[in-house]
Design an enzyme around this catalytic site. Structure first.
Site, PDB file in Angstrom:
ATOM      1  N   ASN A   1      41.895  18.051  12.023  1.00 17.25           N
ATOM      2  CA  ASN A   1      42.880  17.622  12.941  1.00 17.25           C
ATOM      3  C   ASN A   1      44.228  17.386  12.295  1.00 17.25           C
ATOM      4  O   ASN A   1      44.460  16.598  11.318  1.00 17.25           O
ATOM      5  CB  ASN A   1      42.212  16.098  13.076  1.00 17.25           C
TER       6      ASN A   1
ATOM      7  N   CYS B   1      49.237  11.297  16.632  1.00 13.05           N
ATOM      8  CA  CYS B   1      48.519  12.601  17.394  1.00 13.05           C
ATOM      9  C   CYS B   1      49.138  12.890  18.587  1.00 13.05           C
ATOM     10  O   CYS B   1      48.857  14.094  19.062  1.00 13.05           O
ATOM     11  CB  CYS B   1      47.067  12.454  17.247  1.00 13.05           C
TER      12      CYS B   1
ATOM     13  N   HIS C   1      44.017  17.288  22.312  1.00 14.14           N
ATOM     14  CA  HIS C   1      44.196  17.007  20.843  1.00 14.14           C
ATOM     15  C   HIS C   1      43.101  17.289  20.013  1.00 14.14           C
ATOM     16  O   HIS C   1      41.922  16.943  20.573  1.00 14.14           O
ATOM     17  CB  HIS C   1      45.008  15.592  20.579  1.00 14.14           C
TER      18      HIS C   1
HETATM   19  O1  UT7 Z   1      43.354  11.977  15.620  1.00 20.95           O
HETATM   20  C1  UT7 Z   1      43.673  10.682  15.942  1.00 20.95           C
HETATM   21  C2  UT7 Z   1      42.664  10.039  16.739  1.00 20.95           C
HETATM   22  N1  UT7 Z   1      41.313   9.918  15.981  1.00 20.95           N
HETATM   23  C3  UT7 Z   1      40.341  10.119  16.932  1.00 20.95           C
HETATM   24  O2  UT7 Z   1      40.181  10.325  17.901  1.00 20.95           O
HETATM   25  C4  UT7 Z   1      38.975  10.016  15.816  1.00 20.95           C
HETATM   26  C5  UT7 Z   1      37.761   9.339  16.456  1.00 20.95           C
HETATM   27  N2  UT7 Z   1      36.684   8.926  15.969  1.00 20.95           N
HETATM   28  C6  UT7 Z   1      35.826  10.091  15.547  1.00 20.95           C
HETATM   29  O3  UT7 Z   1      36.222  11.139  15.570  1.00 20.95           O
HETATM   30  C7  UT7 Z   1      34.540   9.681  14.901  1.00 20.95           C
HETATM   31  O4  UT7 Z   1      34.535   8.105  14.886  1.00 20.95           O
HETATM   32  C8  UT7 Z   1      34.432   9.989  13.261  1.00 20.95           C
HETATM   33  C9  UT7 Z   1      34.144  11.664  13.324  1.00 20.95           C
HETATM   34  C10 UT7 Z   1      35.861   9.725  12.557  1.00 20.95           C
HETATM   35  C11 UT7 Z   1      33.181   9.300  12.829  1.00 20.95           C
HETATM   36  O5  UT7 Z   1      32.123   9.643  13.524  1.00 20.95           O
HETATM   37  P1  UT7 Z   1      31.117   8.704  13.934  1.00 20.95           P
HETATM   38  O6  UT7 Z   1      30.051   9.323  14.735  1.00 20.95           O
HETATM   39  O7  UT7 Z   1      31.806   7.510  14.800  1.00 20.95           O
HETATM   40  O8  UT7 Z   1      30.556   7.969  12.666  1.00 20.95           O
HETATM   41  P2  UT7 Z   1      30.506   6.334  12.483  1.00 20.95           P
HETATM   42  O9  UT7 Z   1      31.661   5.964  11.624  1.00 20.95           O
HETATM   43  O10 UT7 Z   1      29.769   5.585  13.142  1.00 20.95           O
HETATM   44  O11 UT7 Z   1      29.169   6.359  11.167  1.00 20.95           O
HETATM   45  C12 UT7 Z   1      27.693   7.004  11.726  1.00 20.95           C
HETATM   46  C13 UT7 Z   1      26.971   6.835  10.479  1.00 20.95           C
HETATM   47  C14 UT7 Z   1      27.260   5.596   9.696  1.00 20.95           C
HETATM   48  O12 UT7 Z   1      25.579   5.345   9.046  1.00 20.95           O
HETATM   49  P3  UT7 Z   1      24.480   4.394   9.577  1.00 20.95           P
HETATM   50  O13 UT7 Z   1      25.119   3.296   9.865  1.00 20.95           O
HETATM   51  O14 UT7 Z   1      24.274   5.220  11.056  1.00 20.95           O
HETATM   52  O15 UT7 Z   1      23.451   4.592   8.692  1.00 20.95           O
HETATM   53  C15 UT7 Z   1      28.063   5.714   8.554  1.00 20.95           C
HETATM   54  O16 UT7 Z   1      27.633   5.088   7.511  1.00 20.95           O
HETATM   55  O17 UT7 Z   1      27.163   7.930   9.569  1.00 20.95           O
HETATM   56  C16 UT7 Z   1      27.908   7.158   8.282  1.00 20.95           C
HETATM   57  N3  UT7 Z   1      29.032   7.784   7.792  1.00 20.95           N
HETATM   58  C17 UT7 Z   1      29.028   8.992   7.148  1.00 20.95           C
HETATM   59  N4  UT7 Z   1      27.853   9.567   6.643  1.00 20.95           N
HETATM   60  C18 UT7 Z   1      28.198  10.964   6.039  1.00 20.95           C
HETATM   61  C19 UT7 Z   1      30.301   7.625   7.987  1.00 20.95           C
HETATM   62  N5  UT7 Z   1      31.023   8.540   7.543  1.00 20.95           N
HETATM   63  C20 UT7 Z   1      30.543   9.545   6.884  1.00 20.95           C
HETATM   64  C21 UT7 Z   1      30.748  10.526   6.220  1.00 20.95           C
HETATM   65  N6  UT7 Z   1      29.667  11.213   5.641  1.00 20.95           N
HETATM   66  N7  UT7 Z   1      31.908  10.874   6.046  1.00 20.95           N
END
Ligand code: UT7
Length: 355
Positions: free
Chosen positions: A299, A121, A268
């Protein structure tokens, strides 16, 4: 004997911008027909409402060509003067041949040096920096930089970590000499120690129709037989929180400006929440426009910065000649940023042919 060397122009700038957005708009609700998620969760965590995915006869190749054509037309520079083409992309379908020469041929510029930059990216920032230095060195007078991705082809629609984030598109700029300098030195870097945070499982397929992919509903019983992107989102988020504020500080310092002189912030488009945090930590005033193309474009990896600049210029959120802070980051892990002067607003925009 003296071996000849080039002499270039120290003042360079983006002279024109062009972009292509796929026609098909895909809402969070549509993504959630296959993905175990919800519109509310996706918007709250990422700031995304819609993304665009290729359909019909749209391809990586066709998008790169149209974005390039529009950037050249909008710059007013005759195509014959473009001396090099840089394609920043992680989704060109073959490694051999790489995409640059094919796109140069499609643009009617067969014969010019044309090559790919694979820096995830962060790719557009790498391409912009190399293009600026190419003009400064006198290796080419004008360089076309294209960021293009078809992320929909390389993602698993059932993967909760990636399926809702990525979109497709292409954006391009023409870099060339200018009276005032409009591109600062690049601040760039990488962190291979954390390279596994964003990766892939298999090789890139020839072509994968998104509609066909959407039918793939059960990876547990139907193992994936094609390449998809993998991402440990929270790990990337933590890395971004530590690495990017330092990089932003360095960009401003190297550009020799004060942060109060920044008119526009174009990071980005990975996650609107990351961008809000970066703007806040940097202490940018609330009335500085921050690019938010991610809301309806998703993205688009290496295409996201030129697409976001184009959106801001086309809609009047930003103006030609304003000072913008750019920062790309992602797979590698890597990043690249610069302070730039925004190019003229595009006469031909990526919204002209959308419904
Ligand atoms: O472009 C290249 C560079 N990429 C980036 O910069 C991406 C950076 N990371 C992010 O943008 C974020 O980490 C994401 C948007 C991908 C994910 O968001 P997050 O707030 O980090 O979510 P997480 O993976 O920590 O999950 C939080 C909660 C979990 O549940 P519990 O354990 O809190 O109960 C996950 O199981 O959300 C749950 N979860 C989801 N729920 C609904 C994880 N993915 C999903 C989903 N839909 N798609």
């Amino acid at each position: 004997m003296t071996i000849a060397s080039n002499t270039g122009r120290s003042n360079v700038a983006m002279l024109g911008i062009g972009a292509y957005r796929p026609k098909r708009l895909v809402s969070n609700d549509e993504v959630c027909e296959v993905l175990d998620s919800s519109d509310e969760w996706i918007y709250e965590r990422s700031g995304i409402r819609n993304r665009r995915w290729i359909s019909g006869d749209e391809t990586a190749r066709s998008m790169a060509k149209i974005a390039g054509e529009r950037a050249i037309a909008n710059s007013g520079i005759p195509k014959e003067k473009i001396g090099a083409l840089i394609l920043a992309s992680s989704s060109w379908k073959t490694k051999i041949p790489h995409g640059g020469p094919v796109v140069a041929y499609d643009l009617g510029m067969n014969g010019i040096p044309a090559y790919d930059i694979g820096a995830g990216c962060g790719g557009f920032g790498y391409g912009l920096g190399v293009a600026a230095d190419t003009v400064r060195a006198g290796t080419a007078e004008y360089v076309l930089v294209i960021g293009m991705e078809t992320m929909s082809v390389v993602m698993d629609p059932t993967d909760r970590g990636t399926a809702f984030i990525f979109g497709d598109g292409a954006g391009a700029v023409v870099v060339g000499p200018s009276e005032e300098n409009g591109i600062s030195p690049t601040v760039w870097g990488s962190d291979g120690e954390n390279s596994s945070a964003i990766g892939q499982n298999y090789d890139i397929p020839e072509y994968m129709d998104v509609a066909q992919k959407m039918q793939h509903k059960d990876p547990a019983t139907e193992p994936l037989d094609r390449m998809v992107v993998t991402m440990e989102g929270p790990r990337v988020f933590r890395w971004a929180a530590i690495t990017l504020p330092k990089a932003l500080g360095q960009v401003i310092e190297l550009a020799g400006i004060d942060k109060s002189e920044i008119d526009v912030f174009v990071p980005h488009q990975a996650n609107a929440r990351i961008n809000e945090l970066m703007a806040k930590n940097l202490g940018l005033s609330d009335d500085i426009p921050v690019a938010n193309d991610i809301e309806n474009t998703g993205n688009t990896s290496a295409a996201s910065i030129p697409l976001a600049m184009e959106e801001m210029l086309a809609t009047g959120k930003a103006k030609a000649g304003q000072t913008a802070l750019l920062l790309g980051f992602g797979a590698g892990l890597s990043y690249a940023g610069a302070v730039v002067t925004l190019p003229p607003a595009p006469k031909i925009t990526s919204f002209d042919d959308l419904d």
